[in-house]
Design a protein around this motif. Structure first.
Motif, PDB file in Angstrom:
ATOM      1  N   PHE A 264       0.852  -1.198   0.000  1.00  0.00           N
ATOM      2  CA  PHE A 264       0.000   0.000   0.000  1.00  0.00           C
ATOM      3  C   PHE A 264       0.885   1.245   0.000  1.00  0.00           C
ATOM      4  N   ILE A 265       0.717   2.072  -1.047  1.00  0.00           N
ATOM      5  CA  ILE A 265       1.514   3.302  -1.160  1.00  0.00           C
ATOM      6  C   ILE A 265       0.596   4.486  -0.841  1.00  0.00           C
ATOM      7  N   PHE A 266       0.941   5.196   0.209  1.00  0.00           N
ATOM      8  CA  PHE A 266       0.116   6.325   0.671  1.00  0.00           C
ATOM      9  C   PHE A 266       0.467   7.593  -0.111  1.00  0.00           C
ATOM     10  N   PRO A 267      -0.518   8.483  -0.300  1.00  0.00           N
ATOM     11  CA  PRO A 267      -0.254   9.683  -1.118  1.00  0.00           C
ATOM     12  C   PRO A 267       0.563  10.759  -0.418  1.00  0.00           C
ATOM     13  N   SER A 268       0.681  10.684   0.899  1.00  0.00           N
ATOM     14  CA  SER A 268       1.452  11.701   1.628  1.00  0.00           C
ATOM     15  C   SER A 268       1.943  11.079   2.927  1.00  0.00           C
ATOM     16  N   LEU A 269       2.887  11.769   3.579  1.00  0.00           N
ATOM     17  CA  LEU A 269       3.400  11.234   4.852  1.00  0.00           C
ATOM     18  C   LEU A 269       2.339  11.297   5.948  1.00  0.00           C
ATOM     19  N   GLU A 270       1.452  12.313   5.850  1.00  0.00           N
ATOM     20  CA  GLU A 270       0.364  12.370   6.845  1.00  0.00           C
ATOM     21  C   GLU A 270      -0.429  11.068   6.797  1.00  0.00           C
ATOM     22  N   ALA A 271      -0.864  10.705   5.591  1.00  0.00           N
ATOM     23  CA  ALA A 271      -1.671   9.485   5.438  1.00  0.00           C
ATOM     24  C   ALA A 271      -0.874   8.253   5.863  1.00  0.00           C
ATOM     25  N   GLY A 272       0.391   8.181   5.435  1.00  0.00           N
ATOM     26  CA  GLY A 272       1.198   6.978   5.674  1.00  0.00           C
ATOM     27  C   GLY A 272       1.514   6.756   7.139  1.00  0.00           C
ATOM     28  N   ASN A 273       1.913   7.813   7.820  1.00  0.00           N
ATOM     29  CA  ASN A 273       2.301   7.666   9.223  1.00  0.00           C
ATOM     30  C   ASN A 273       1.074   7.399  10.095  1.00  0.00           C
ATOM     31  N   ILE A 274      -0.029   8.109   9.785  1.00  0.00           N
ATOM     32  CA  ILE A 274      -1.262   7.882  10.554  1.00  0.00           C
ATOM     33  C   ILE A 274      -1.789   6.476  10.246  1.00  0.00           C
ATOM     34  N   GLY A 275      -1.750   6.118   8.969  1.00  0.00           N
ATOM     35  CA  GLY A 275      -2.313   4.825   8.544  1.00  0.00           C
ATOM     36  C   GLY A 275      -1.637   3.635   9.198  1.00  0.00           C
ATOM     37  N   TYR A 276      -0.286   3.631   9.210  1.00  0.00           N
ATOM     38  CA  TYR A 276       0.379   2.449   9.784  1.00  0.00           C
ATOM     39  C   TYR A 276       0.163   2.378  11.291  1.00  0.00           C
ATOM     40  N   LYS A 277       0.098   3.549  11.959  1.00  0.00           N
ATOM     41  CA  LYS A 277      -0.092   3.519  13.417  1.00  0.00           C
ATOM     42  C   LYS A 277      -1.511   3.054  13.775  1.00  0.00           C
ATOM     43  N   ILE A 278      -2.497   3.366  12.928  1.00  0.00           N
ATOM     44  CA  ILE A 278      -3.859   2.870  13.196  1.00  0.00           C
ATOM     45  C   ILE A 278      -3.885   1.340  13.062  1.00  0.00           C
ATOM     46  N   ALA A 279      -3.251   0.834  11.991  1.00  0.00           N
ATOM     47  CA  ALA A 279      -3.212  -0.634  11.816  1.00  0.00           C
ATOM     48  C   ALA A 279      -2.485  -1.283  13.004  1.00  0.00           C
ATOM     49  N   GLN A 280      -1.408  -0.632  13.466  1.00  0.00           N
ATOM     50  CA  GLN A 280      -0.622  -1.184  14.587  1.00  0.00           C
ATOM     51  C   GLN A 280      -1.417  -1.153  15.895  1.00  0.00           C
ATOM     52  N   ARG A 281      -2.006  -0.010  16.198  1.00  0.00           N
ATOM     53  CA  ARG A 281      -2.587   0.168  17.535  1.00  0.00           C
ATOM     54  C   ARG A 281      -4.032  -0.281  17.627  1.00  0.00           C
ATOM     55  N   LEU A 282      -4.824  -0.140  16.516  1.00  0.00           N
ATOM     56  CA  LEU A 282      -6.211  -0.613  16.573  1.00  0.00           C
ATOM     57  C   LEU A 282      -6.341  -2.006  15.981  1.00  0.00           C
ATOM     58  N   GLY A 283      -5.503  -2.298  14.995  1.00  0.00           N
ATOM     59  CA  GLY A 283      -5.622  -3.576  14.280  1.00  0.00           C
ATOM     60  C   GLY A 283      -4.706  -4.648  14.832  1.00  0.00           C
ATOM     61  N   ASN A 284      -3.925  -4.302  15.855  1.00  0.00           N
ATOM     62  CA  ASN A 284      -3.001  -5.261  16.467  1.00  0.00           C
ATOM     63  C   ASN A 284      -1.999  -5.863  15.511  1.00  0.00           C
ATOM     64  N   PHE A 285      -1.612  -5.107  14.490  1.00  0.00           N
ATOM     65  CA  PHE A 285      -0.518  -5.553  13.632  1.00  0.00           C
ATOM     66  C   PHE A 285       0.794  -5.196  14.302  1.00  0.00           C
TER      67      PHE A 285
END
Ligand SMILES: CC(C)(COP(=O)(O)OP(=O)(O)OC[C@H]1O[C@@H](n2cnc3c(N)ncnc32)[C@H](O)[C@@H]1OP(=O)(O)O)[C@@H](O)C(=O)NCCC(=O)NCCS
Ligand SMILES: CC(=O)OP(=O)(O)O
Length: 323
Positions: A264-285
């Motif tokens: 998954f390639i995010f369009p900006s660092l805002e999206a990318g950094n927020i996106g991976y932390k949501i998967a990590q902290r809410l999705g237990n990845f």
């Protein structure tokens, strides 16, 4: 991930690859260094007060032959590294500035890599990403043909493995940058046993919205497909169109990606950094990285929220990038 790590650990045994852990006084870093040295997978290179660190290692039952300690107070080494730094920076740093920078563990550690005294570096448990990667950008530089380094995470949950990028470096990537990040991320995916299917993410799927932001991503798809048509890559996609087969059928029925993207390639660092932390902290990845792509030697950053196990794993991955 356990399987990939086991394979990498086997490949690394007896290779004695030296990885600098500049934040050696942090307990998470020290604990990981002890484990790496005892397992003889990687030779940790620690920085700080040599006498104190060696006493601490001995108390932790580490054989001092399995690690290296550099004293930051050793004037001869520091002065040699500073002189080399001035040469490398070609007019961008004075002797005085270089001497001051060598007092910082990340500059000192990165110069050890540049000078071949170590093979790679893992830092960022205490330092921000900017302070961790800036020495690498200035000293190690990107490989020929790669203009920008970028940071990927391997996201792992049981048997699921995905790649997410750029979550760490480029604040406002252009279409050209996104295309390059996508191609490098596909290579990284392959290196970690993932057959890449790359989705270029947006808030629009195949023109469902049109704005400068969505056009930036659809242009990136064109560029990436021209640069390397062998990669399975498409977009622009919303995340559901990239990941959920039933939604893909409705939103992008003719795409090579049918809701089965794994990079998954995010369009900006805002999206990318927020996106991976949501998967990590809410999705237990588990989030392994960020692994920096495209540098001449492997330098990798940690999140300040990392555990000792994260440091251990990223050190193994960094050493594997040296093979
Ligand atoms: C990466 C970052 C620190 C670079 O910023 P900077 O130090 O201000 O960069 P500059 O523009 O001054 O460039 C410094 C050097 O790095 C190089 N550089 C900058 N970005 C680069 C990139 N993405 N890839 C390769 N080289 C890069 C420049 O060419 C320059 O080299 P030079 O000094 O030899 O000419 C900055 O983009 C940043 O802060 N990114 C966000 C990091 C972050 O907070 N991430 C979220 C948490 S993971
Ligand atoms: C990768 C990352 O977000 O790092 P940190 O949490 O240290 O800012």
């Amino acid at each position: 991930m356990a399987d990939i790590l086991d394979i990498l650990k086997d490949q690394l045994k007896e290779k004695k690859i030296k990885i600098v852990l500049p934040e050696s006084n942090d307990e998470r870093i020290f604990e990981a260094a002890v484990k790496l040295a005892k397992e003889k997978i990687v030779v940790p290179v620690l920085l700080g007060n040599k006498e104190k660190l060696e006493m601490k290692l001995t108390a932790a039952n580490v054989d001092l032959a399995d690690c290296i300690v550099y004293s930051m107070e050793d004037a001869e080494t520091t002065s040699k590294l500073a002189t080399k730094f001035v040469e490398i920076r070609k007019g961008k740093a004075t002797e005085e500035q270089a001497a001051n920078l060598m007092k910082q563990v990340n500059y000192f550690g990165t110069m050890l890599v540049k000078e071949g005294l170590a093979d790679g570096l893992v830092s960022g448990a205490i330092h921000s990403t900017a302070d961790t990667v800036r020495p690498a950008l200035q000293i190690i530089k990107t490989k020929p043909g790669i203009s920008k380094t970028s940071g990927v995470f391997i996201m792992v949950r049981k048997d699921e493995k995905y790649i997410m990028a750029d979550c760490a470096i480029n604040i406002a990537p252009t279409s050209q940058d996104l295309a390059e990040i996508a191609i490098e991320s596909a290579k990284t995916a392959k290196a970690f046993g993932i057959e890449p299917k790359v989705a270029m993410l947006s808030f629009s799927t195949k023109g469902s919205a049109v704005s400068d932001e969505t056009l930036k991503v659809s242009k990136a798809v064109e560029i990436a497909n021209e640069l390397d048509p062998s990669i399975v890559l498409d977009g622009e996609f919303q995340f559901d169109a990239a990941f959920v087969p039933s939604v893909a059928k409705q939103k992008a029925p003719n795409s090579v990606i049918q809701g089965d993207a794994n990079v998954f390639i995010f369009p900006s660092l805002e999206a990318g950094n927020i996106g991976y932390k949501i998967a990590q902290r809410l999705g237990n990845f588990q989030a392994i990285g960020p692994i920096l792509q495209g540098l001449n030697s492997p330098i990798n950053d940690l999140s300040r929220g990392c555990s000792s196990d994260d440091v251990y794993k990223l050190s193994i991955i960094t050493a594997a990038q040296c093979l």
